[in-house]
Design an enzyme around this catalytic site. Structure first.
Site, PDB file in Angstrom:
ATOM      1  N   GLU A 104      21.105  42.568  37.876  1.00 53.88           N
ATOM      2  CA  GLU A 104      22.131  42.618  38.930  1.00 53.88           C
ATOM      3  C   GLU A 104      23.519  42.788  38.320  1.00 53.88           C
ATOM      4  OE1 GLU A 104      21.615  38.802  40.762  1.00 53.88           O
ATOM      5  OE2 GLU A 104      19.689  39.303  41.659  1.00 53.88           O
ATOM      6  N   PRO A 105      23.768  43.868  37.597  1.00 56.49           N
ATOM      7  CA  PRO A 105      25.079  44.031  36.970  1.00 56.49           C
ATOM      8  C   PRO A 105      26.148  44.410  38.000  1.00 56.49           C
ATOM      9  CG  PRO A 105      23.826  46.038  36.688  1.00 56.49           C
ATOM     10  CD  PRO A 105      22.905  45.051  37.381  1.00 56.49           C
ATOM     11  N   GLY A 106      27.326  43.874  37.834  1.00 56.64           N
ATOM     12  CA  GLY A 106      28.445  44.258  38.692  1.00 56.64           C
ATOM     13  C   GLY A 106      29.601  44.739  37.835  1.00 56.64           C
ATOM     14  N   ARG A 107      30.243  43.774  37.194  1.00 55.26           N
ATOM     15  CA  ARG A 107      31.464  44.052  36.431  1.00 55.26           C
ATOM     16  C   ARG A 107      31.268  45.106  35.330  1.00 55.26           C
ATOM     17  NH1 ARG A 107      35.361  39.831  36.039  1.00 55.26           N
ATOM     18  NH2 ARG A 107      33.651  38.418  36.495  1.00 55.26           N
ATOM     19  N   ARG A 166      42.602  38.134  40.943  1.00 50.59           N
ATOM     20  CA  ARG A 166      42.002  37.517  39.752  1.00 50.59           C
ATOM     21  C   ARG A 166      42.982  36.720  38.889  1.00 50.59           C
ATOM     22  NH1 ARG A 166      39.716  39.590  36.128  1.00 50.59           N
ATOM     23  NH2 ARG A 166      37.942  38.175  36.081  1.00 50.59           N
ATOM     24  N   CYS A 196      55.305  34.850  48.434  1.00 54.54           N
ATOM     25  CA  CYS A 196      56.123  33.644  48.315  1.00 54.54           C
ATOM     26  C   CYS A 196      55.342  32.444  47.821  1.00 54.54           C
ATOM     27  CB  CYS A 196      56.777  33.361  49.661  1.00 54.54           C
ATOM     28  SG  CYS A 196      57.914  34.684  50.039  1.00 54.54           S
TER      29      CYS A 196
HETATM   30  N1  LLP Z   1      24.108  38.276  40.613  1.00 53.74           N
HETATM   31  C1  LLP Z   1      24.557  37.158  41.207  1.00 53.74           C
HETATM   32  C2  LLP Z   1      23.585  36.266  41.845  1.00 53.74           C
HETATM   33  C3  LLP Z   1      25.927  36.863  41.188  1.00 53.74           C
HETATM   34  O1  LLP Z   1      26.354  35.733  41.752  1.00 53.74           O
HETATM   35  C4  LLP Z   1      26.835  37.743  40.568  1.00 53.74           C
HETATM   36  C5  LLP Z   1      28.256  37.470  40.540  1.00 53.74           C
HETATM   37  C6  LLP Z   1      26.315  38.915  39.981  1.00 53.74           C
HETATM   38  C7  LLP Z   1      24.954  39.144  40.016  1.00 53.74           C
HETATM   39  C8  LLP Z   1      27.188  39.920  39.297  1.00 53.74           C
HETATM   40  O2  LLP Z   1      27.797  39.397  38.176  1.00 53.74           O
HETATM   41  P1  LLP Z   1      28.596  40.360  37.162  1.00 53.74           P
HETATM   42  O3  LLP Z   1      27.593  41.275  36.524  1.00 53.74           O
HETATM   43  O4  LLP Z   1      29.586  41.140  37.934  1.00 53.74           O
HETATM   44  O5  LLP Z   1      29.193  39.419  36.208  1.00 53.74           O
HETATM   45  N2  LLP Z   1      35.251  37.116  41.498  1.00 53.74           N
HETATM   46  C9  LLP Z   1      34.928  36.756  40.126  1.00 53.74           C
HETATM   47  C10 LLP Z   1      33.498  37.031  39.773  1.00 53.74           C
HETATM   48  C11 LLP Z   1      32.495  36.338  40.659  1.00 53.74           C
HETATM   49  C12 LLP Z   1      31.068  36.680  40.330  1.00 53.74           C
HETATM   50  C13 LLP Z   1      30.140  36.125  41.333  1.00 53.74           C
HETATM   51  N3  LLP Z   1      28.764  36.430  41.106  1.00 53.74           N
HETATM   52  C14 LLP Z   1      35.880  37.488  39.187  1.00 53.74           C
HETATM   53  O6  LLP Z   1      36.758  38.203  39.655  1.00 53.74           O
HETATM   54  O7  LLP Z   1      35.795  37.321  37.982  1.00 53.74           O
END
Ligand code: LLP
Length: 419
Positions: free
Chosen positions: A275-278, A314, A343
């Site tokens: 489950e990659p995001g970032r 962030r 503000c």
């Molecule tokens: N899977 C699950 C169950 C998650 O909770 C998350 C992120 C991901 C995958 C994706 O994680 P990544 O690969 O993107 O690290 N708003 C915060 C980040 C919150 C992440 C929440 N969960 C920030 O701006 O750093």
């Protein structure tokens, strides 16, 4: 590697000068590079190709823009969603329902029903209670829900406390020690097809060791559950791979991550889910802002930009660093505090930072804004909701409109008894 580069003194996204986008759309605005997103998606996918059977579900929360999801769907990505809204986006982008994983600690009954009816591929259960509810909802409809049990391995991810998810005190998953019993009880419920385990210990991980020890624990649990006579065909290893926010920082590469996963999961005989995001979206986007004015400060000047904590939350939320670069740098440097117009003091992007010299009217960017950027924007201080643009070679398109304060105002109502 990304496609935001200086050409003839002007920062470009691929072949488009950022000045052109700022002039046409106004600022602040997010800009995504199609080539960068595509590259990141392929590098990650290719790295994981050393594993026998893989499904990659992009964490929609990182960047839910429809055009971004469409691009990833075309690259063969499924989606990890945490709300009905995210599920609708993934489906609207053309992602197959069976390629969607539904995570999240508080799925509502209505969301569970909708996801069941859409044929979502896997529910990642965060508690026994959720599993019992899902089984009943599925059974009552003559359906079977495929599910994995999210386990909290009590591992310190070594990241910011607000984005750690795998410590015992965090709200996520079921405790490691009772996971086997819970799995066994859920596995016999009609309406539920328990097919695996899920783990995600946190985001922006700088080191692979915490993931490795969490995955190793999951392997042991998997073997114990199988030994008790239950089937496990899927193991969801979550997201969390970190990215460099500061020029020069070095993070584990997708290849190193894949090698670690291959080592730990050798012989598991499952489909591995990710489950990659970032790591996909982070360095595929920047936010352009314009300097409103520069005013003296106690130790160095305040550069007041037209982006604020409502557009990029962030730094205010996690003290996060985003590189700040002038769009047309002169080569001179200055030390400054970079702040937005909101503000409150938390509307600060950086204090005492050495940056390109900028003056009122100049354009600048915050880098690494493609993940958890626009998606976390809001309209605090009655500001607009920030727009998004995607660049492709020498062309670009608005992929999310600016929603101006008048539109938001128009959705509010004064009851007639207050008139
Ligand atoms: N899977 C699950 C169950 C998650 O909770 C998350 C992120 C991901 C995958 C994706 O994680 P990544 O690969 O993107 O690290 N708003 C915060 C980040 C919150 C992440 C929440 N969960 C920030 O701006 O750093």
């Amino acid at each position: 590697m990304d496609h935001f580069t200086l050409r003839n003194g002007v920062l470009h996204a691929e072949d488009v000068p950022l000045t052109a986008i700022a002039d046409a759309v106004g600022t602040p605005v997010y800009v995504y590079s199609r080539a960068t997103l595509t590259r990141h998606a392929r590098v990650f996918r290719d790295a994981l190709s050393i594993l026998p059977s893989v499904h990659i579900a992009f964490a929609v929360k990182a960047n839910p823009n429809l055009a971004v999801l469409k691009l990833l769907a075309k690259e063969g990505y499924g989606a990890d969603v945490v709300s009905g809204g995210e599920m609708d986006r993934a489906l609207a982008a053309g992602m197959a329902a069976e390629g969607i994983v539904f995570s999240g600690v508080g799925k509502s009954e209505a969301e569970l029903i909708r996801a069941l009816e859409c044929g979502i591929g896997q529910f990642n259960l965060e508690s026994e209670e959720e599993g019992i509810e899902l089984a009943a909802l599925a059974n009552a409809r003559g359906l079977t829900a495929s599910a994995a049990l999210r386990v909290n391995p009590d591992v310190d991810a070594g990241t910011h406390g607000k984005i750690s998810t795998g410590k015992a005190e965090n709200k996520f998953g079921v405790p490691y020690d009772t996971a086997g019993e819970i799995y066994a009880r859920l596995a016999v419920l009609p309406g539920l097809n328990m097919r695996g385990l899920a783990v995600h210990i946190g985001s922006q991980l700088a080191k692979l060791d915490p993931m490795e020890s969490a995955f190793a624990q999951m392997g042991e649990l998997m073997r114990a559950i199988r030994a008790a006579g239950h089937e496990i065909t899927h193991m969801d290893l979550g997201g969390g791979v970190g990215v460099p926010y500061k020029a020069g920082d070095v993070f584990p590469s997708p290849a190193e991550y894949a090698e670690m996963v291959a080592r730990v999961t050798s012989g598991w005989d499952v489909t591995l889910m990710f489950e990659p995001g970032r790591v996909i979206a982070g360095n595929s986007g920047v936010m352009i802002t314009r300097v409103i004015r520069v005013k003296p400060g106690a130790s160095c000047p305040f550069v007041i930009v037209d982006a604020a904590m409502n557009d990029l939350a962030r730094p205010a939320l996690y003290d996060a660093w985003h590189d700040f670069l002038a769009v047309e740098p002169t080569g001179e440097r200055m030390t400054a505090n970079i702040v937005g117009p909101i503000c409150e003091t938390s509307d600060t992007f950086a204090m005492g930072r050495e940056i390109d010299v900028v003056k009122a009217g100049d354009l600048a960017i915050f880098r690494t804004a493609g993940a958890y950027g626009a998606t976390m924007a809001n309209t605090y201080n009655s500001r607009a909701l920030v727009p998004e643009v995607m660049v492709d070679g020498d062309r670009w398109a608005l992929v999310a409109n600016r929603i101006d304060p008048a539109t938001i105002l128009a959705a509010e109502h004064v009851p007639e008894w207050l008139e």
